[in-house]
Scaffold this motif. Structure first.
Motif, mmCIF file in Angstrom:
data_model
loop_
_atom_site.group_PDB
_atom_site.id
_atom_site.type_symbol
_atom_site.label_atom_id
_atom_site.label_comp_id
_atom_site.label_asym_id
_atom_site.label_seq_id
_atom_site.Cartn_x
_atom_site.Cartn_y
_atom_site.Cartn_z
ATOM 1 N N VAL A 1 -26.673 -6.975 -21.702
ATOM 2 C CA VAL A 1 -25.727 -7.500 -20.720
ATOM 3 C C VAL A 1 -24.348 -7.657 -21.356
ATOM 4 N N GLY A 2 -23.321 -7.411 -20.553
ATOM 5 C CA GLY A 2 -21.947 -7.556 -21.001
ATOM 6 C C GLY A 2 -21.051 -7.934 -19.842
ATOM 7 N N ILE A 3 -19.748 -7.740 -20.022
ATOM 8 C CA ILE A 3 -18.743 -8.168 -19.065
ATOM 9 C C ILE A 3 -17.996 -6.954 -18.533
ATOM 10 N N GLY A 4 -17.938 -6.820 -17.201
ATOM 11 C CA GLY A 4 -17.158 -5.764 -16.548
ATOM 12 C C GLY A 4 -16.468 -6.340 -15.334
ATOM 13 N N SER A 5 -15.468 -7.178 -15.569
ATOM 14 C CA SER A 5 -14.913 -8.068 -14.556
ATOM 15 C C SER A 5 -14.415 -7.373 -13.298
ATOM 16 N N ASP A 6 -13.821 -6.181 -13.437
ATOM 17 C CA ASP A 6 -13.116 -5.514 -12.340
ATOM 18 C C ASP A 6 -11.817 -6.230 -11.993
ATOM 19 N N TYR A 7 -11.235 -6.940 -12.968
ATOM 20 C CA TYR A 7 -9.925 -7.541 -12.754
ATOM 21 C C TYR A 7 -8.919 -6.469 -12.331
ATOM 22 N N ASP A 8 -8.018 -6.852 -11.443
ATOM 23 C CA ASP A 8 -7.025 -5.967 -10.832
ATOM 24 C C ASP A 8 -7.667 -4.891 -9.959
ATOM 25 N N GLY A 9 -8.985 -5.000 -9.704
ATOM 26 C CA GLY A 9 -9.656 -4.000 -8.876
ATOM 27 C C GLY A 9 -10.376 -4.544 -7.666
ATOM 28 N N VAL A 10 -10.563 -5.858 -7.606
ATOM 29 C CA VAL A 10 -11.326 -6.426 -6.480
ATOM 30 C C VAL A 10 -10.467 -7.343 -5.609
ATOM 31 N N GLY A 11 -9.160 -7.283 -5.784
ATOM 32 C CA GLY A 11 -8.269 -8.047 -4.934
ATOM 33 C C GLY A 11 -8.511 -9.544 -5.030
#
Length: 400
Positions: A335-345
């Motif tokens: 498991v890790g981190i894949g935030s999607d910052y700047d991609g999910v509004g």
């Protein structure tokens, strides 16, 4: 007569002890965040900058990422997403845009070489972490720019792309998409199968976020290296949402040695947020039917719906539930981190609104009993282990 503390005194004492404990946890969390390699598998800065240029080497007034906030949060290895919309599939524009977005990442580094550096391998991430420089590795979201040519794969590898999300919101020439009901290939295309083998050979990570279930199973059957889900969460918490991974897929991922990197977007985290999105779609379609697609009512549909039905933001605790679930099902190494910052509004959870918030995530993990060593695995070491395995395979199987 001995002293007997009042109930108020006991309550005050307990609250004081709790505050000290919280402060201690917060301090420890900040220390861990600042002294760990934090790899975020997916941040959409390049497309954000493409749409409206802003200098992320300085503080910005919008978006989820800039240098000061990354430093505050301890983020030091965010994968810059080279995102190409599915609308450009099967056109030269997709390849052109990918190169332009890579140019924009290179420009960030050239503008502030004391703050940022490109990273083409795990060793460079580690070296740059020791120097206090933020690494900007790159991953391509949507394999459309490959255009069915293995030569293009090598070109993008040479330009710094280190993973490819095989498809995005529509099936392309490589793979079916989880969002596309038209399952053109019933998984991978013939070229997609060839591409998986060549990605193994050159040391390109394979990203199975966005692909259909059939494509996922075909990838893990074909690949000789661990795969990643760069920004996916778990279908256990969002039933019916194929974009997330189900339990059987997670088990296959564990057997493969791969890693799922948890997406922070509320719609990936809770069924309530997914249901809200479904409700918005129904409302919008009704507005289109009644007023026409070009109407003011349709333009304002999301705002109107939001006023009537406030968005159900997920919480930090619910994001941690996803991490716990992976750990309990297939182990801490996957498991890790894949935030999607700047991609999910504007759908990010309370407590994780931008890249400065990673200490909140760490504090939550500490409160759930994770050791510092295990937290470091989740933050970045698990991903670096996968990346190093992919590199090692390529070094042993390269054509040169």
């Amino acid at each position: 007569m001995g002293f007997k503390p009042s109930l108020l005194a006991l309550a005050v004492g307990a609250l004081s002890t709790l505050n000290v404990a919280c402060a201690t946890t917060g301090d420890q969390a900040r220390d861990i965040a600042q002294n760990s390699i934090i790899v975020d598998g997916h941040i959409d800065v390049p497309y954000r900058v493409h749409n409206q240029w802003v200098d992320v080497t300085q503080a910005t007034s919008d978006g989820d990422f800039d240098y000061p906030r990354a430093r505050k949060g301890g983020l030091n290895a965010p994968f810059m997403s080279i995102y190409v919309p599915a609308s450009l599939d099967n056109s030269d524009q997709s390849t052109q845009l990918a190169h332009q977005l890579i140019d924009s990442v290179e420009a960030i580094v050239q503008r502030a070489p004391d703050k940022f550096a490109l990273a083409g391998n795990a060793a460079e991430v580690r070296e740059q972490f020791e120097k206090g420089v933020i690494s900007l590795p790159m991953g391509m979201e949507n394999g459309s720019p490959i255009q069915g040519k293995l030569d293009n794969l090598q070109i993008f590898f040479d330009r710094g792309i280190r993973y490819i999300t095989l498809a995005h919101s529509q099936s392309n020439h490589i793979s079916d998409s989880s969002y596309d009901l038209r399952r053109k290939w019933k998984g991978l295309s013939p070229f997609g199968k060839e591409l998986v083998r060549e990605m193994n050979n050159i040391g390109m990570l394979i990203d199975i976020s966005h692909v259909s279930d059939d494509a996922f199973y075909q990838v893990v059957e074909l690949t000789k290296t661990p795969v990643i889900a760069s920004h996916s969460s778990l279908r256990h918490f969002t039933p019916g949402f194929e974009r997330n991974m189900n339990d059987d897929m997670l088990k296959k991922l564990g057997q493969n040695g791969g890693i799922v990197m948890i997406n922070f977007g509320s719609g990936f985290v809770t069924k309530e947020a997914r249901q809200w999105r479904d409700g918005l779609s129904k409302f919008t379609n009704a507005q289109i039917k009644e007023y026409g697609a070009d109407s003011e009512q349709v333009s304002n549909a999301e705002q109107t719906y939001q006023q009537q039905h406030p968005y159900p933001y997920s919480t930090l605790s619910e994001v941690l539930d996803h991490i716990d679930y992976v750990v309990n099902l297939i182990g801490i190494e996957h498991v890790g981190i894949g935030s999607d910052y700047d991609g999910v509004g504007d759908t990010l959870p309370e407590g994780l609104k931008d890249v400065s918030a990673f200490p909140n995530l760490v504090a939550g993990l500490l409160e759930r009993g994770y050791s510092e060593a295990d937290i470091k695995k989740i933050l970045g070491e698990n991903f670096l282990r996968v990346w190093e395995q992919v590199e090692q395979y390529a070094s042993q199987h390269s054509k040169s």
